[in-house]
Scaffold this motif. Structure first.
Motif, PDB file in Angstrom:
ATOM      1  N   LEU A   9      30.176  79.271 -41.876  1.00  0.00           N
ATOM      2  CA  LEU A   9      30.309  79.947 -41.848  1.00  0.00           C
ATOM      3  C   LEU A   9      30.087  81.264 -41.248  1.00  0.00           C
ATOM      4  CD1 LEU A   9      30.337  80.589 -45.513  1.00  0.00           C
ATOM      5  CD2 LEU A   9      32.041  81.133 -43.892  1.00  0.00           C
ATOM      6  N   LEU A  10      28.212  80.718 -41.008  1.00  0.00           N
ATOM      7  CA  LEU A  10      27.255  81.339 -39.677  1.00  0.00           C
ATOM      8  C   LEU A  10      27.826  80.932 -38.025  1.00  0.00           C
ATOM      9  CD1 LEU A  10      25.237  83.237 -39.021  1.00  0.00           C
ATOM     10  CD2 LEU A  10      23.609  80.226 -39.401  1.00  0.00           C
ATOM     11  N   LEU A  11      28.308  80.147 -38.016  1.00  0.00           N
ATOM     12  CA  LEU A  11      28.744  79.407 -36.627  1.00  0.00           C
ATOM     13  C   LEU A  11      29.552  80.587 -36.055  1.00  0.00           C
ATOM     14  CD1 LEU A  11      28.229  75.905 -35.602  1.00  0.00           C
ATOM     15  CD2 LEU A  11      26.895  78.010 -35.237  1.00  0.00           C
ATOM     16  N   SER A  12      30.849  80.122 -37.146  1.00  0.00           N
ATOM     17  CA  SER A  12      32.500  80.684 -36.880  1.00  0.00           C
ATOM     18  C   SER A  12      32.237  82.636 -36.975  1.00  0.00           C
ATOM     19  CB  SER A  12      33.246  80.745 -38.370  1.00  0.00           C
ATOM     20  OG  SER A  12      32.993  81.229 -39.438  1.00  0.00           O
ATOM     21  N   THR A  13      31.316  82.744 -37.871  1.00  0.00           N
ATOM     22  CA  THR A  13      30.912  84.239 -37.686  1.00  0.00           C
ATOM     23  C   THR A  13      30.560  85.099 -36.420  1.00  0.00           C
ATOM     24  OG1 THR A  13      30.641  84.474 -39.737  1.00  0.00           O
ATOM     25  CG2 THR A  13      30.041  86.246 -38.896  1.00  0.00           C
ATOM     26  N   ILE A  14      29.479  84.193 -35.942  1.00  0.00           N
ATOM     27  CA  ILE A  14      28.500  84.383 -34.305  1.00  0.00           C
ATOM     28  C   ILE A  14      29.752  84.366 -33.767  1.00  0.00           C
ATOM     29  CG2 ILE A  14      27.355  83.573 -32.146  1.00  0.00           C
ATOM     30  CD1 ILE A  14      25.579  82.599 -34.666  1.00  0.00           C
ATOM     31  N   ILE A  15      31.121  83.611 -32.988  1.00  0.00           N
ATOM     32  CA  ILE A  15      32.090  83.155 -32.421  1.00  0.00           C
ATOM     33  C   ILE A  15      32.509  84.736 -32.757  1.00  0.00           C
ATOM     34  CG2 ILE A  15      34.043  81.614 -31.544  1.00  0.00           C
ATOM     35  CD1 ILE A  15      32.665  78.999 -32.531  1.00  0.00           C
ATOM     36  N   SER A  16      33.539  84.776 -33.721  1.00  0.00           N
ATOM     37  CA  SER A  16      33.966  86.062 -33.661  1.00  0.00           C
ATOM     38  C   SER A  16      33.627  87.471 -32.840  1.00  0.00           C
ATOM     39  CB  SER A  16      34.492  86.223 -34.868  1.00  0.00           C
ATOM     40  OG  SER A  16      35.504  84.948 -35.574  1.00  0.00           O
ATOM     41  N   ILE A  17      32.228  87.025 -33.645  1.00  0.00           N
ATOM     42  CA  ILE A  17      31.878  88.662 -33.228  1.00  0.00           C
ATOM     43  C   ILE A  17      30.978  88.691 -31.941  1.00  0.00           C
ATOM     44  CG2 ILE A  17      29.450  89.957 -33.502  1.00  0.00           C
ATOM     45  CD1 ILE A  17      29.041  89.309 -35.991  1.00  0.00           C
ATOM     46  N   SER A  18      30.484  86.957 -31.344  1.00  0.00           N
ATOM     47  CA  SER A  18      30.472  87.239 -29.507  1.00  0.00           C
ATOM     48  C   SER A  18      31.648  87.680 -28.828  1.00  0.00           C
ATOM     49  CB  SER A  18      30.281  85.596 -29.102  1.00  0.00           C
ATOM     50  OG  SER A  18      28.855  85.833 -29.856  1.00  0.00           O
TER      51      SER A  18
END
Length: 459
Positions: A9-18
């Motif tokens: 969840l954390l990694l996919s959220t970082i990808i989306s926000i970036s």
């Protein structure tokens, strides 16, 4: 909450926000940036064109020399372990041809050719890059007291492979948009190595140094990325560089997909090498916050995405192994109905899952596989009680889903913008192959980054 699910969840959220941030800043900056021009007092006699050549297509090389002659510029061509027919073409056009006894790479050719550059400015030109008419004045007009180097933008000429051509064109347009955004802050990743007009005295110490012969990072070295090294050196000296859209030079696309992939891997190896070097020597931080964010986004996104997919696969396979009996029974009982449910349930959450034993098993599997990343789905399946941690993870999951949708919309806007910008509907679909190919090339480049101490150059 299991660690792998939380990390996913954390990694996919970082990808989306970036991705949202990158597109949100890049597009407005790229299309509002207008670089300053000034009346240049640089004369054509102040410029020497330096062209290293090795195994170049003769017809293309003739066009390059003709374009230089048309601009009425003095030029030096360094034959990197090669002679005729290049010598005859150069000398018949009034240029100086220097032959090196053996192929030593582009860097070595530039270094040798620099010995014959006596003018205040030098134009480094690839042997397959054709200068447009009146390009020298336009390039020179972008130079100033602090901006000592300039490159044109690149237009790709078709080769033998249509796919390689359209992918190369898409990559150039992506790079062009990003460079324009960076230009707003006078920070660029790299001058375009195909064509660089630069003040001779600024880069001469670099060209004549041992560091230019082979760039070192700890115990590793590379002969790739001469344009990136020149750019970083200019910034380290307190100067700046720019890329201008007022001049567009043409360069030939690779003739095959394999050639394109080799080119991409070579670029990514060089870029990753210099990214690490920029971090270690502090150059990354001297070019500004937006530059730092952009290059980190470019070169770490494939790695983060790969890790993210790896986590999703691990989560899915773990639940398959935990409940393989349900999976096998559902498959053997009614495989068509089972897979139909697996697909439809992703689209329609109101799908009737209680109408048959197969659906009941699929319902169980659905909770553990398709919704394994939903903390509420997992916990409610086991218990009717909600803790503070579950509530927090629930809202984080909702946020993760929201930014994922916004990221998808932003990416679609980026692609449509490129389509409108290029105005090339034909071949655009083939150009979209650039994204998976860049992903694979970057991953492979990273995986092979430390296997060898020295890499072969363009040759």
């Amino acid at each position: 909450m299991m660690l792998d699910i939380a990390l996913y969840l954390l990694l996919s959220t970082i990808i989306s926000i970036s991705t949202i941030m990158y597109i949100l800043f890049t597009l407005p900056l790229a299309f509002t940036y207008k670089p300053k021009s000034s009346q240049s007092d640089i004369k054509r006699s102040d410029i020497t064109v330096l062209i290293p050549v090795y195994n170049e297509d003769v017809s293309v090389f003739k066009e390059v020399i003709n374009s230089v002659k048309r601009e009425d510029l003095k030029f030096v061509v360094v034959g990197d372990g090669c002679d005729d027919p290049y010598r005859k073409i150069v000398e018949s056009a009034g240029g100086l041809f220097i032959k090196l006894p053996k192929n030593g790479g582009k860097r070595n050719a530039i270094r040798e050719g620099f010995k014959y550059v006596k003018t205040p400015y030098v134009l480094l030109l690839d042997s397959d890059t054709i200068l447009p008419e009146n390009s020298v004045e336009k390039l020179a007009s972008k130079l100033s007291d602090d901006v000592v180097a300039v490159s044109p933008e690149i237009s790709v000429l078709p080769g033998k492979s249509k796919i390689a051509y359209h992918v190369s064109e898409m990559m150039q347009r992506l790079r062009e948009i990003s460079y324009r955004a960076l230009g707003k802050f006078k920070s660029i990743v790299s001058l375009n190595g195909q064509c660089i007009l630069v003040k001779t005295d600024v880069i001469r110490p670099l060209i004549e140094s041992e560091e230019f012969n082979s760039v070192k990072l700890w115990r590793f070295s590379t002969i790739l990325g001469d344009d990136r090294q020149i750019t970083n050196y200019i910034y380290s000296r307190g100067y700046k560089a720019t890329v201008t859209k007022d001049v567009v030079v043409k360069t030939k696309a690779p003739d095959s997909i394999s050639g394109l992939l080799k080119q991409m891997v070579r670029w990514y190896r060089s870029n990753n090498f210099f990214l690490i070097k920029e971090i270690s020597d502090g150059t990354l931080f001297r070019k500004g916050v937006f530059y730092m964010f952009t290059v980190l986004y470019w070169y770490t996104l494939p790695l983060i995405t790969l890790a993210n997919y790896g986590l999703y696969t691990e989560i899915t396979m773990r639940h398959i192994m935990m409940h393989w009996r349900f999976f096998v029974k559902a498959i053997t009982t009614n495989p068509i109905r089972f897979f139909q449910y697996m697909i439809i349930s992703k689209i329609d959450s109101t799908f009737d899952i209680q109408s048959s034993p197969v659906n009941s098993m699929a319902h169980h599997f659905h909770h553990y596989i398709l919704h394994s990343i939903d903390p509420i789905g997992i916990m409610l399946f086991k218990s009717n009680k909600l803790s503070v941690d579950i509530i927090v993870f629930h809202y984080f999951y909702v946020f993760h889903t929201l930014v994922g949708e916004v990221s998808t919309i932003a990416s679609a806007i980026m692609i449509l913008t490129i389509l409108v910008y290029t105005r090339k509907v034909r071949g655009f679909a083939l150009g979209l192959l650039a994204f998976p190919l860049m992903f694979m090339a970057d991953i492979f480049a990273v995986m092979t980054l430390w296997r060898q101490k020295k890499w072969s150059g363009r040759s």
